[in-house]
Design a protein around this motif. Structure first.
Motif, mmCIF file in Angstrom:
data_model
loop_
_atom_site.group_PDB
_atom_site.id
_atom_site.type_symbol
_atom_site.label_atom_id
_atom_site.label_comp_id
_atom_site.label_asym_id
_atom_site.label_seq_id
_atom_site.Cartn_x
_atom_site.Cartn_y
_atom_site.Cartn_z
ATOM 1 N N GLY A 22 0.830 -1.209 0.000
ATOM 2 C CA GLY A 22 0.000 0.000 0.000
ATOM 3 C C GLY A 22 0.857 1.249 0.000
ATOM 4 O O GLY A 22 0.565 2.225 -0.694
ATOM 5 N N MET A 23 1.951 1.229 0.783
ATOM 6 C CA MET A 23 2.886 2.362 0.774
ATOM 7 C C MET A 23 3.514 2.527 -0.601
ATOM 8 O O MET A 23 3.629 3.637 -1.120
ATOM 9 C CB MET A 23 3.994 2.149 1.802
ATOM 10 C CG MET A 23 3.595 2.362 3.223
ATOM 11 S SD MET A 23 5.029 2.236 4.329
ATOM 12 C CE MET A 23 5.953 3.676 3.851
ATOM 13 N N PHE A 28 4.256 5.173 -6.045
ATOM 14 C CA PHE A 28 4.188 5.134 -7.501
ATOM 15 C C PHE A 28 3.093 6.037 -8.060
ATOM 16 O O PHE A 28 3.111 6.374 -9.240
ATOM 17 C CB PHE A 28 4.027 3.705 -7.995
ATOM 18 C CG PHE A 28 5.239 2.859 -7.729
ATOM 19 C CD1 PHE A 28 6.508 3.308 -8.071
ATOM 20 C CD2 PHE A 28 5.127 1.639 -7.107
ATOM 21 C CE1 PHE A 28 7.640 2.549 -7.806
ATOM 22 C CE2 PHE A 28 6.249 0.865 -6.843
ATOM 23 C CZ PHE A 28 7.501 1.323 -7.203
ATOM 24 N N LYS A 29 2.153 6.411 -7.228
ATOM 25 C CA LYS A 29 1.127 7.363 -7.657
ATOM 26 C C LYS A 29 1.783 8.678 -8.059
ATOM 27 O O LYS A 29 1.337 9.356 -8.985
ATOM 28 C CB LYS A 29 0.114 7.589 -6.539
ATOM 29 C CG LYS A 29 -1.015 8.546 -6.916
ATOM 30 C CD LYS A 29 -1.936 8.767 -5.752
ATOM 31 C CE LYS A 29 -1.318 9.837 -4.890
ATOM 32 N NZ LYS A 29 -2.206 10.363 -3.866
ATOM 33 N N GLY A 37 11.267 9.361 -12.181
ATOM 34 C CA GLY A 37 11.896 8.487 -11.197
ATOM 35 C C GLY A 37 12.982 9.186 -10.419
ATOM 36 O O GLY A 37 13.151 8.979 -9.222
ATOM 37 N N THR A 38 13.726 10.055 -11.112
ATOM 38 C CA THR A 38 14.798 10.809 -10.451
ATOM 39 C C THR A 38 14.228 11.749 -9.392
ATOM 40 O O THR A 38 14.795 11.873 -8.302
ATOM 41 C CB THR A 38 15.592 11.618 -11.493
ATOM 42 O OG1 THR A 38 16.028 10.734 -12.518
ATOM 43 C CG2 THR A 38 16.777 12.307 -10.862
ATOM 44 N N GLU A 39 13.111 12.394 -9.700
ATOM 45 C CA GLU A 39 12.485 13.292 -8.728
ATOM 46 C C GLU A 39 11.976 12.525 -7.513
ATOM 47 O O GLU A 39 12.087 13.000 -6.381
ATOM 48 C CB GLU A 39 11.328 14.053 -9.379
ATOM 49 C CG GLU A 39 11.750 15.071 -10.397
ATOM 50 C CD GLU A 39 10.576 15.661 -11.149
ATOM 51 O OE1 GLU A 39 10.700 16.813 -11.593
ATOM 52 O OE2 GLU A 39 9.542 14.983 -11.294
ATOM 53 N N ILE A 40 11.416 11.338 -7.755
ATOM 54 C CA ILE A 40 10.900 10.527 -6.644
ATOM 55 C C ILE A 40 12.049 10.065 -5.749
ATOM 56 O O ILE A 40 11.973 10.166 -4.522
ATOM 57 C CB ILE A 40 10.094 9.329 -7.181
ATOM 58 C CG1 ILE A 40 8.839 9.834 -7.901
ATOM 59 C CG2 ILE A 40 9.716 8.383 -6.054
ATOM 60 C CD1 ILE A 40 8.087 8.759 -8.637
ATOM 61 N N ASP A 89 1.243 6.415 4.592
ATOM 62 C CA ASP A 89 2.205 7.075 3.718
ATOM 63 C C ASP A 89 1.631 8.387 3.200
ATOM 64 O O ASP A 89 2.329 9.391 3.120
ATOM 65 C CB ASP A 89 2.597 6.181 2.549
ATOM 66 C CG ASP A 89 3.684 6.833 1.734
ATOM 67 O OD1 ASP A 89 4.783 7.020 2.290
ATOM 68 O OD2 ASP A 89 3.436 7.179 0.574
ATOM 69 N N SER A 90 0.359 8.378 2.883
ATOM 70 C CA SER A 90 -0.287 9.597 2.399
ATOM 71 C C SER A 90 -0.291 10.686 3.470
ATOM 72 O O SER A 90 -0.027 11.852 3.192
ATOM 73 C CB SER A 90 -1.719 9.280 1.970
ATOM 74 O OG SER A 90 -2.364 10.435 1.519
#
Length: 104
Positions: A22-23, A28-29, A37-40, A89-90
């Motif tokens: 779930g996290m 990935f949302k 991906g780099t920003e995440i 996580d949200s």
């Protein structure tokens, strides 16, 4: 003590893994919303404290959920475990992305 020992079973491991998924879905949302991906990865590096806090709270939340259902001899609902991970996580990781500060 018997309930605490149940946290070291395969049943609990499955519940925690589903909560962790779930996290990950919440992570990935962000990618679906257009972040690269780099920003995440940069976000997790810069906000390691809130990410670890979300992971620990997910661990505690899934543990509490598992102990409650075990004490009442109820079957586990996988969507609840998934929602625990997604929700925590949200709640935790959204504060720093929007520039808000957690109240002290």
């Amino acid at each position: 003590m018997e309930l605490v020992n149940q946290l070291f079973t395969l049943d609990y491991l499955v519940i925690f893994v589903i909560g962790f998924l779930g996290m990950l879905v919440h992570f990935f949302k962000k990618n679906i919303k257009g972040e690269t991906g780099t920003e995440i990865i940069s976000y997790f590096h810069d906000n390691l404290k809130s990410t670890l806090t979300a992971l620990i709270i997910t661990l505690v939340g899934t543990s509490a959920y598992f102990l409650i259902i075990s004490a009442n001899n109820q079957p586990a609902d996988m969507i609840n475990a998934f929602t625990i991970g997604y929700m925590f996580d949200s709640m935790i990781n959204r504060w720093e992305t929007k520039g808000a500060k957690i109240r002290e």
